[in-house]
Design a protein around this motif. Structure first.
Motif, PDB file in Angstrom:
ATOM      1  N   TRP A  30       0.836  -1.200   0.000  1.00 40.19           N
ATOM      2  CA  TRP A  30       0.000   0.000   0.000  1.00 40.19           C
ATOM      3  C   TRP A  30       0.865   1.242   0.000  1.00 40.19           C
ATOM      4  N   PRO A  31       0.507   2.240  -0.820  1.00 39.50           N
ATOM      5  CA  PRO A  31       1.350   3.417  -1.014  1.00 39.50           C
ATOM      6  C   PRO A  31       1.410   4.371   0.169  1.00 39.50           C
ATOM      7  N   GLY A  32       0.370   4.429   0.961  1.00 42.46           N
ATOM      8  CA  GLY A  32       0.385   5.390   2.053  1.00 42.46           C
ATOM      9  C   GLY A  32      -0.761   5.150   3.005  1.00 42.46           C
ATOM     10  N   PRO A  33      -0.818   5.964   4.045  1.00 40.92           N
ATOM     11  CA  PRO A  33      -1.868   5.788   5.049  1.00 40.92           C
ATOM     12  C   PRO A  33      -3.262   5.996   4.457  1.00 40.92           C
ATOM     13  N   GLY A  34      -4.164   5.149   4.846  1.00 39.46           N
ATOM     14  CA  GLY A  34      -5.546   5.279   4.409  1.00 39.46           C
ATOM     15  C   GLY A  34      -5.897   4.542   3.135  1.00 39.46           C
ATOM     16  N   ALA A  35      -4.913   4.195   2.318  1.00 37.20           N
ATOM     17  CA  ALA A  35      -5.203   3.542   1.041  1.00 37.20           C
ATOM     18  C   ALA A  35      -5.798   2.151   1.256  1.00 37.20           C
ATOM     19  N   LYS A  36      -5.239   1.405   2.179  1.00 34.40           N
ATOM     20  CA  LYS A  36      -5.733   0.054   2.440  1.00 34.40           C
ATOM     21  C   LYS A  36      -7.152   0.104   3.017  1.00 34.40           C
ATOM     22  N   GLU A  37      -7.380   0.996   3.973  1.00 31.84           N
ATOM     23  CA  GLU A  37      -8.700   1.105   4.580  1.00 31.84           C
ATOM     24  C   GLU A  37      -9.755   1.513   3.551  1.00 31.84           C
ATOM     25  N   ARG A  38      -9.372   2.390   2.641  1.00 31.53           N
ATOM     26  CA  ARG A  38     -10.273   2.812   1.564  1.00 31.53           C
ATOM     27  C   ARG A  38     -10.602   1.614   0.666  1.00 31.53           C
ATOM     28  N   ALA A  39      -9.604   0.820   0.333  1.00 29.89           N
ATOM     29  CA  ALA A  39      -9.816  -0.373  -0.494  1.00 29.89           C
ATOM     30  C   ALA A  39     -10.703  -1.387   0.224  1.00 29.89           C
ATOM     31  N   VAL A  40     -10.526  -1.523   1.529  1.00 25.13           N
ATOM     32  CA  VAL A  40     -11.355  -2.444   2.309  1.00 25.13           C
ATOM     33  C   VAL A  40     -12.822  -2.035   2.197  1.00 25.13           C
ATOM     34  N   ARG A  41     -13.081  -0.758   2.343  1.00 22.43           N
ATOM     35  CA  ARG A  41     -14.469  -0.262   2.261  1.00 22.43           C
ATOM     36  C   ARG A  41     -15.031  -0.412   0.844  1.00 22.43           C
ATOM     37  N   GLU A  42     -14.247  -0.040  -0.157  1.00 22.69           N
ATOM     38  CA  GLU A  42     -14.738  -0.035  -1.536  1.00 22.69           C
ATOM     39  C   GLU A  42     -14.843  -1.432  -2.131  1.00 22.69           C
ATOM     40  N   GLN A  43     -13.841  -2.264  -1.907  1.00 20.77           N
ATOM     41  CA  GLN A  43     -13.805  -3.574  -2.554  1.00 20.77           C
ATOM     42  C   GLN A  43     -14.560  -4.647  -1.790  1.00 20.77           C
ATOM     43  N   LEU A  44     -14.533  -4.574  -0.457  1.00 20.21           N
ATOM     44  CA  LEU A  44     -15.170  -5.619   0.341  1.00 20.21           C
ATOM     45  C   LEU A  44     -16.431  -5.152   1.057  1.00 20.21           C
ATOM     46  N   GLY A  45     -16.645  -3.849   1.114  1.00 17.59           N
ATOM     47  CA  GLY A  45     -17.820  -3.336   1.800  1.00 17.59           C
ATOM     48  C   GLY A  45     -17.780  -3.548   3.302  1.00 17.59           C
ATOM     49  N   LEU A  46     -16.575  -3.544   3.864  1.00 21.89           N
ATOM     50  CA  LEU A  46     -16.391  -3.782   5.298  1.00 21.89           C
ATOM     51  C   LEU A  46     -15.794  -2.556   5.962  1.00 21.89           C
ATOM     52  N   SER A  47     -16.086  -2.394   7.236  1.00 23.27           N
ATOM     53  CA  SER A  47     -15.360  -1.387   8.008  1.00 23.27           C
ATOM     54  C   SER A  47     -13.974  -1.951   8.296  1.00 23.27           C
ATOM     55  N   PRO A  48     -12.988  -1.099   8.496  1.00 25.36           N
ATOM     56  CA  PRO A  48     -11.654  -1.601   8.818  1.00 25.36           C
ATOM     57  C   PRO A  48     -11.634  -2.483  10.074  1.00 25.36           C
ATOM     58  N   VAL A  49     -12.438  -2.145  11.069  1.00 28.66           N
ATOM     59  CA  VAL A  49     -12.470  -2.964  12.292  1.00 28.66           C
ATOM     60  C   VAL A  49     -12.944  -4.378  11.975  1.00 28.66           C
ATOM     61  N   ARG A  50     -14.030  -4.500  11.213  1.00 28.68           N
ATOM     62  CA  ARG A  50     -14.551  -5.828  10.851  1.00 28.68           C
ATOM     63  C   ARG A  50     -13.553  -6.569   9.977  1.00 28.68           C
ATOM     64  N   TYR A  51     -12.885  -5.864   9.089  1.00 30.89           N
ATOM     65  CA  TYR A  51     -11.871  -6.464   8.224  1.00 30.89           C
ATOM     66  C   TYR A  51     -10.776  -7.129   9.060  1.00 30.89           C
ATOM     67  N   TYR A  52     -10.261  -6.396  10.044  1.00 30.36           N
ATOM     68  CA  TYR A  52      -9.180  -6.949  10.857  1.00 30.36           C
ATOM     69  C   TYR A  52      -9.663  -8.077  11.756  1.00 30.36           C
ATOM     70  N   GLN A  53     -10.928  -8.055  12.163  1.00 27.16           N
ATOM     71  CA  GLN A  53     -11.482  -9.178  12.909  1.00 27.16           C
ATOM     72  C   GLN A  53     -11.506 -10.428  12.032  1.00 27.16           C
ATOM     73  N   LEU A  54     -11.980 -10.288  10.806  1.00 26.42           N
ATOM     74  CA  LEU A  54     -12.013 -11.418   9.874  1.00 26.42           C
ATOM     75  C   LEU A  54     -10.607 -11.911   9.557  1.00 26.42           C
ATOM     76  N   LEU A  55      -9.695 -10.973   9.340  1.00 30.34           N
ATOM     77  CA  LEU A  55      -8.321 -11.345   9.030  1.00 30.34           C
ATOM     78  C   LEU A  55      -7.701 -12.150  10.172  1.00 30.34           C
ATOM     79  N   ASN A  56      -7.890 -11.692  11.391  1.00 34.91           N
ATOM     80  CA  ASN A  56      -7.322 -12.394  12.534  1.00 34.91           C
ATOM     81  C   ASN A  56      -7.882 -13.816  12.640  1.00 34.91           C
ATOM     82  N   ALA A  57      -9.175 -13.976  12.397  1.00 34.45           N
ATOM     83  CA  ALA A  57      -9.770 -15.313  12.423  1.00 34.45           C
ATOM     84  C   ALA A  57      -9.228 -16.177  11.286  1.00 34.45           C
ATOM     85  N   LEU A  58      -8.999 -15.572  10.130  1.00 33.91           N
ATOM     86  CA  LEU A  58      -8.462 -16.327   8.992  1.00 33.91           C
ATOM     87  C   LEU A  58      -7.067 -16.876   9.276  1.00 33.91           C
ATOM     88  N   LEU A  59      -6.290 -16.158  10.055  1.00 32.20           N
ATOM     89  CA  LEU A  59      -4.929 -16.611  10.339  1.00 32.20           C
ATOM     90  C   LEU A  59      -4.915 -17.935  11.100  1.00 32.20           C
TER      91      LEU A  59
END
Length: 86
Positions: A30-59
Motif C-alpha cells: 500500500w502506497p500510504g496511510p488510508g489507502a488500504k482502509e479505503r480499499a477495504v471499504r470499496e472492494q469488500l464493503g467492510l469497516s476496517p475494524v470488521r476487516y481486521y477481525q475477519l483477518l485475525n480469524a483467517l490466520l
C-alpha cells in the motif's frame, strides 16, 4: 446403510469470496496511510475494524493456510512478534 460421504459438507474446505478477498488485499503493498482502509471499504464493503477481525480469524483457519500459505505465514509471524512485545 448410509451412502452419503461422512465429514464436511461439500465446499466446506474452500474459502468464501469474502475470505479470499481479505487475503488478496493482504498480499498487496500500500502506497500510504488510508489507502488500504479505503480499499477495504470499496472492494469488500467492510469497516476496517470488521476487516481486521475477519483477518485475525483467517490466520487460524487451516483453509486460509491451504489457500495462501505465504501470506498467512507472514501474517502469523507479524502477529506473533506483536504478541511478544506486549
Amino acid at each position: 446403510m448410509n451412502d452419503e460421504p461422512q465429514g464436511e459438507p461439500a465446499g466446506a474446505r474452500e474459502l468464501g469470496e469474502r475470505e479470499r478477498g481479505v487475503l488478496a488485499l493482504e498480499r498487496r503493498s500500500w502506497p500510504g496511510p488510508g489507502a488500504k482502509e479505503r480499499a477495504v471499504r470499496e472492494q469488500l464493503g467492510l469497516s476496517p475494524v470488521r476487516y481486521y477481525q475477519l483477518l485475525n480469524a483467517l490466520l487460524d483457519d487451516p483453509r486460509a493456510l491451504a489457500h495462501d500459505p505465504v501470506t498467512v505465514n507472514r501474517l502469523r509471524r507479524v502477529r506473533a512478534e506483536r504478541e511478544q512485545r506486549r
